[in-house]
Design a protein around this motif. Structure first.
Motif, PDB file in Angstrom:
ATOM      1  N   GLU A  42       0.825  -1.201   0.000  1.00 14.50           N
ATOM      2  CA  GLU A  42       0.000   0.000   0.000  1.00 14.50           C
ATOM      3  C   GLU A  42       0.865   1.259   0.000  1.00 14.50           C
ATOM      4  OE1 GLU A  42      -4.137   1.579   2.000  1.00 14.50           O
ATOM      5  OE2 GLU A  42      -2.839   0.292   3.191  1.00 14.50           O
ATOM      6  N   ALA A  43       1.930   1.244   0.769  1.00 12.96           N
ATOM      7  CA  ALA A  43       2.832   2.390   0.786  1.00 12.96           C
ATOM      8  C   ALA A  43       3.520   2.566  -0.564  1.00 12.96           C
ATOM      9  CB  ALA A  43       3.862   2.227   1.894  1.00 12.96           C
ATOM     10  N   GLN A  44       3.888   1.459  -1.215  1.00 13.48           N
ATOM     11  CA  GLN A  44       4.521   1.566  -2.539  1.00 13.48           C
ATOM     12  C   GLN A  44       3.548   2.174  -3.548  1.00 13.48           C
ATOM     13  OE1 GLN A  44       7.578   1.374  -2.551  1.00 13.48           O
ATOM     14  NE2 GLN A  44       8.488  -0.658  -2.343  1.00 13.48           N
ATOM     15  N   ARG A  45       2.287   1.810  -3.454  1.00 12.57           N
ATOM     16  CA  ARG A  45       1.300   2.406  -4.356  1.00 12.57           C
ATOM     17  C   ARG A  45       1.135   3.905  -4.075  1.00 12.57           C
ATOM     18  NH1 ARG A  45      -2.005  -1.845  -6.760  1.00 12.57           N
ATOM     19  NH2 ARG A  45      -3.691  -0.381  -7.225  1.00 12.57           N
ATOM     20  N   GLY A  46       1.170   4.270  -2.790  1.00 15.62           N
ATOM     21  CA  GLY A  46       1.112   5.682  -2.450  1.00 15.62           C
ATOM     22  C   GLY A  46       2.296   6.448  -3.013  1.00 15.62           C
ATOM     23  N   ARG A  47       3.475   5.845  -2.960  1.00 14.50           N
ATOM     24  CA  ARG A  47       4.668   6.463  -3.540  1.00 14.50           C
ATOM     25  C   ARG A  47       4.507   6.651  -5.050  1.00 14.50           C
ATOM     26  NH1 ARG A  47       9.625   2.987  -0.858  1.00 14.50           N
ATOM     27  NH2 ARG A  47       9.907   4.277   1.029  1.00 14.50           N
ATOM     28  N   ALA A  48       3.950   5.649  -5.713  1.00 18.83           N
ATOM     29  CA  ALA A  48       3.751   5.742  -7.161  1.00 18.83           C
ATOM     30  C   ALA A  48       2.770   6.859  -7.513  1.00 18.83           C
ATOM     31  CB  ALA A  48       3.261   4.402  -7.712  1.00 18.83           C
ATOM     32  N   VAL A  49       1.758   7.054  -6.670  1.00 21.77           N
ATOM     33  CA  VAL A  49       0.827   8.166  -6.887  1.00 21.77           C
ATOM     34  C   VAL A  49       1.573   9.492  -6.832  1.00 21.77           C
ATOM     35  CG1 VAL A  49      -1.087   9.452  -5.838  1.00 21.77           C
ATOM     36  CG2 VAL A  49      -1.239   6.971  -6.073  1.00 21.77           C
ATOM     37  N   LEU A  50       2.439   9.658  -5.845  1.00 26.26           N
ATOM     38  CA  LEU A  50       3.204  10.899  -5.709  1.00 26.26           C
ATOM     39  C   LEU A  50       4.126  11.116  -6.907  1.00 26.26           C
ATOM     40  CD1 LEU A  50       4.167  10.716  -1.920  1.00 26.26           C
ATOM     41  CD2 LEU A  50       2.296  11.987  -2.970  1.00 26.26           C
ATOM     42  N   LEU A  51       4.717  10.030  -7.388  1.00 22.38           N
ATOM     43  CA  LEU A  51       5.610  10.134  -8.538  1.00 22.38           C
ATOM     44  C   LEU A  51       4.860  10.641  -9.771  1.00 22.38           C
ATOM     45  CD1 LEU A  51       8.616   9.481  -9.197  1.00 22.38           C
ATOM     46  CD2 LEU A  51       7.843   7.257 -10.004  1.00 22.38           C
ATOM     47  N   HIS A  82       2.899  20.024   0.960  1.00 23.35           N
ATOM     48  CA  HIS A  82       3.944  20.779   0.266  1.00 23.35           C
ATOM     49  C   HIS A  82       3.623  20.833  -1.215  1.00 23.35           C
ATOM     50  CE1 HIS A  82       7.910  22.082  -1.127  1.00 23.35           C
ATOM     51  NE2 HIS A  82       8.215  22.355   0.118  1.00 23.35           N
ATOM     52  N   ARG A  83       3.722  22.023  -1.814  1.00 28.15           N
ATOM     53  CA  ARG A  83       3.361  22.175  -3.224  1.00 28.15           C
ATOM     54  C   ARG A  83       4.262  21.364  -4.151  1.00 28.15           C
ATOM     55  NH1 ARG A  83       0.359  26.826  -4.788  1.00 28.15           N
ATOM     56  NH2 ARG A  83       1.870  27.411  -6.413  1.00 28.15           N
ATOM     57  N   LEU A  84       5.502  21.097  -3.727  1.00 24.58           N
ATOM     58  CA  LEU A  84       6.416  20.285  -4.532  1.00 24.58           C
ATOM     59  C   LEU A  84       6.508  18.851  -4.007  1.00 24.58           C
ATOM     60  CD1 LEU A  84       9.327  22.818  -5.215  1.00 24.58           C
ATOM     61  CD2 LEU A  84       7.242  22.412  -6.539  1.00 24.58           C
ATOM     62  N   LEU A  85       5.556  18.474  -3.142  1.00 22.90           N
ATOM     63  CA  LEU A  85       5.395  17.091  -2.677  1.00 22.90           C
ATOM     64  C   LEU A  85       6.504  16.609  -1.753  1.00 22.90           C
ATOM     65  CD1 LEU A  85       4.276  15.649  -6.141  1.00 22.90           C
ATOM     66  CD2 LEU A  85       2.785  15.951  -4.153  1.00 22.90           C
ATOM     67  N   ARG A  86       7.258  17.544  -1.158  1.00 24.65           N
ATOM     68  CA  ARG A  86       8.285  17.123  -0.212  1.00 24.65           C
ATOM     69  C   ARG A  86       7.636  16.563   1.043  1.00 24.65           C
ATOM     70  NH1 ARG A  86      12.448  22.220  -1.091  1.00 24.65           N
ATOM     71  NH2 ARG A  86      13.075  21.591  -3.191  1.00 24.65           N
ATOM     72  N   GLY A  87       8.294  15.575   1.624  1.00 19.57           N
ATOM     73  CA  GLY A  87       7.784  14.932   2.826  1.00 19.57           C
ATOM     74  C   GLY A  87       6.841  13.777   2.551  1.00 19.57           C
ATOM     75  N   GLY A  88       6.510  13.554   1.288  1.00 18.80           N
ATOM     76  CA  GLY A  88       5.586  12.468   0.971  1.00 18.80           C
ATOM     77  C   GLY A  88       6.229  11.101   0.949  1.00 18.80           C
ATOM     78  N   VAL A  89       7.487  11.035   0.530  1.00 18.90           N
ATOM     79  CA  VAL A  89       8.226   9.769   0.503  1.00 18.90           C
ATOM     80  C   VAL A  89       9.208   9.778   1.658  1.00 18.90           C
ATOM     81  CG1 VAL A  89       9.798   8.306  -0.806  1.00 18.90           C
ATOM     82  CG2 VAL A  89       7.985   9.555  -1.991  1.00 18.90           C
ATOM     83  N   VAL A  90       9.179   8.736   2.480  1.00 17.01           N
ATOM     84  CA  VAL A  90      10.065   8.621   3.634  1.00 17.01           C
ATOM     85  C   VAL A  90      10.659   7.219   3.658  1.00 17.01           C
ATOM     86  CG1 VAL A  90       8.804  10.319   5.021  1.00 17.01           C
ATOM     87  CG2 VAL A  90       8.155   7.904   5.127  1.00 17.01           C
ATOM     88  N   PRO A  91      11.821   7.043   4.299  1.00 17.38           N
ATOM     89  CA  PRO A  91      12.366   5.687   4.424  1.00 17.38           C
ATOM     90  C   PRO A  91      11.368   4.770   5.112  1.00 17.38           C
ATOM     91  CG  PRO A  91      14.009   7.320   5.044  1.00 17.38           C
ATOM     92  CD  PRO A  91      12.714   8.055   4.889  1.00 17.38           C
TER      93      PRO A  91
END
Length: 507
Positions: free
Chosen positions: A229-238, A283-292
């Motif tokens: 689920e987290a990987q899918r969320g990351r793909a959405v952000l990408l 964040h308008r540039l999506l910072r903070g959305g992907v984390v380790p």
């Protein structure tokens, strides 16, 4: 998790091993020097897709005489990586056909290699080597037009030297690396979680792409498993990052051929996308959305809202290409032939607009993307690059819609992640036991093209070496090739159709 094959080879074996990998469909994704206690170690990462394959060749060199046979005759990108390693580490590529400096500018003193542990603080500026040895084009009516490195627009410095007859460009040389920041060295000694803000800022418009490539590399190095689920969320952000950047450039390309109204309308769509980004991540540039270890989404984008914006973009693209002046200026301008794109190792929409179906979303997937298909065009010109961008807007919305079906709406607006942010940590950094191999690679299709990060951890779990490759490193040499035979007034248009990163190239 994708397996990496790591092979130790001698300097004498390197060329033969490389030839076999290239013949087998691999490409060189990364080459980097590392300082071990008793040697300089070079790492060459070769990758291939469908299925995802990764092979590393490690070569150990005498630190007092670091000489390696050049691979430039086998791979153009290898020659560029060799010049970079020579300027930053002092590794000599014997037999290199173009042994000019690449990163090093004339004010760097000879024998100073800033990535070496013994480099010390930056020395005083000097002028030991003089101006860059540009190739001079001579003949009746030939003259030079220098542009930059300081530009009228709010862009980073780059020097372009045109050799022209009348308005026709015979040769263009781009000289970059005016603001070398030492980003890779800044990672050294930090906790992996502390490296994330650096990764997000490699190139400001690619926060998600670089953060994700970095996190994937750290997670492989530490043995951290990220939930689907987290990987899918990351793909959405990408894909959200791809959307706002493509929309921006679609408008800018129209503006470069004096169609300001379409640029204004694209700016309207871009602003809506930036506001959506802020809703999703804060964040308008999506910072903070992907984390380790996961992803943090405050809200999920509504598919209907995205589809409406995609329809707007499709209408703007149709209006642009339906305008005779726009279509005429785009068609046949700055053509990058497929063979040249292949030889140069071009990536992203630059390669796909020349008919090369290279895309890490299909070649190196980190999550299921459903019925994803790579968009290509055969023309190789500004028109093809515009068309690829316009189609990828629609594709990104389709991908996001597919990915959202696998996310739990109940988790929005609560953070969506599978582990505590920053949980993928190693011994000595306050985390649990490190079960990974101590090194890792992350490969992601950023909006410009394939991004590669390679991470090595020290015994105490801190970052020992981080190597970053932005697609602009591969694509900058393709711009002069595409402009050969074009006219000087087409340079801004062609340059925008490539839209390469200075910061991502000059680390």
């Amino acid at each position: 998790m994708t397996d990496r094959l790591v092979v130790n080879v001698t300097a004498a074996e390197l060329a033969d091993r490389t030839s076999r990998l290239l013949a087998g469909g691999y490409r060189l994704a990364l080459a980097a020097a590392h300082e071990d206690p008793d040697a300089l170690r070079l790492v060459y990462l070769y990758v291939a897709g469908s299925p995802d394959r990764r092979t590393e060749l490690h070569v150990r060199l005498d630190p007092n005489e670091p000489v390696i046979p050049s691979l430039a005759g086998l791979s153009f990108p290898a020659g560029r990586f060799e010049r970079e390693m020579r300027d930053l580490y002092g590794v000599v590529p014997a037999g290199h056909p173009l042994p000019h400096r690449l990163v090093r500018h004339h004010h760097w003193p000879r024998g100073w290699y800033p990535m070496r542990a013994d480099a010390g603080p930056p020395p005083a500026f000097g002028d030991p080597e003089g101006p860059y040895p540009f190739l001079t084009v001579e003949g009746p009516g030939v003259f030079e037009i220098p542009v930059g490195p300081v530009h009228a627009g709010l862009i980073e410095p780059g020097h372009f030297r045109f050799s022209v007859v009348g308005e026709t460009i015979l040769k263009l040389k781009a000289r970059l690396w005016f603001v070398h920041r030492g980003v890779e060295k800044l990672f050294a000694g930090r906790d992996p979680a502390e490296g994330l803000p650096l990764a997000e800022r490699v190139s400001g418009d690619t926060s998600v792409g670089h953060a994700l490539a970095y996190c994937l590399a750290v997670e492989e190095a530490t043995g951290c498993v990220v939930g689907e689920e987290a990987q899918r969320g990351r793909a959405v952000l990408l894909e959200l990052e791809r959307l706002y950047n493509h929309v921006t450039d679609i408008g800018a390309l129209c503006n470069d051929v004096a169609h300001g109204i379409l640029n204004s309308q694209s700016g309207r769509v871009r602003e809506q996308l930036l506001r959506l980004n802020e809703e999703v991540t804060g964040h308008r540039l999506l910072r903070g959305g992907v984390v380790p270890g996961g992803a943090v989404l405050r809200a999920l984008p509504a598919p209907g809202r995205l589809m409406a914006l995609a329809a707007d973009v499709a209408e703007l693209a149709a209006l642009a290409l339906g305008h005779g002046t726009v279509a005429d200026r785009f068609s046949g301008t700055a053509v990058l032939p497929a063979e040249a794109a292949q030889d140069l190792g071009a990536l992203g929409y630059v390669a796909r607009a020349s008919g090369i179906a290279v895309d890490a979303r299909s070649d190196h997937p980190f999550t299921d993307l459903g019925p994803f298909a790579v968009t290509t065009r055969p023309g190789g010109d500004v028109l093809a690059r515009f068309q690829v961008r316009a189609q990828e807007v629609a594709t990104s919305v389709e991908l996001i819609t597919y990915l959202l079906a696998g996310l739990s709406p109940a988790k929005a607006p609560n953070p969506l992640h599978t582990t505590t942010p920053g949980h993928c940590r190693s011994p000595g950094s306050g985390g649990g036991h490190r079960s990974g191999p101590g090194s890792g690679v992350g490969i992601v299709e950023g909006w410009r093209g394939t991004i590669t990060h390679r991470v090595e951890l020290a015994a105490d779990g801190t970052l020992r070496r981080v190597k970053i490759v932005d697609p602009s490193f591969f694509n900058w040499p393709a711009l002069p090739v595409a402009l050969s035979g074009a006219i000087v007034p087409d340079f801004p248009l062609a340059n925008k159709s490539f839209n390469l990163s200075y910061a991502g190239n000059d680390l």
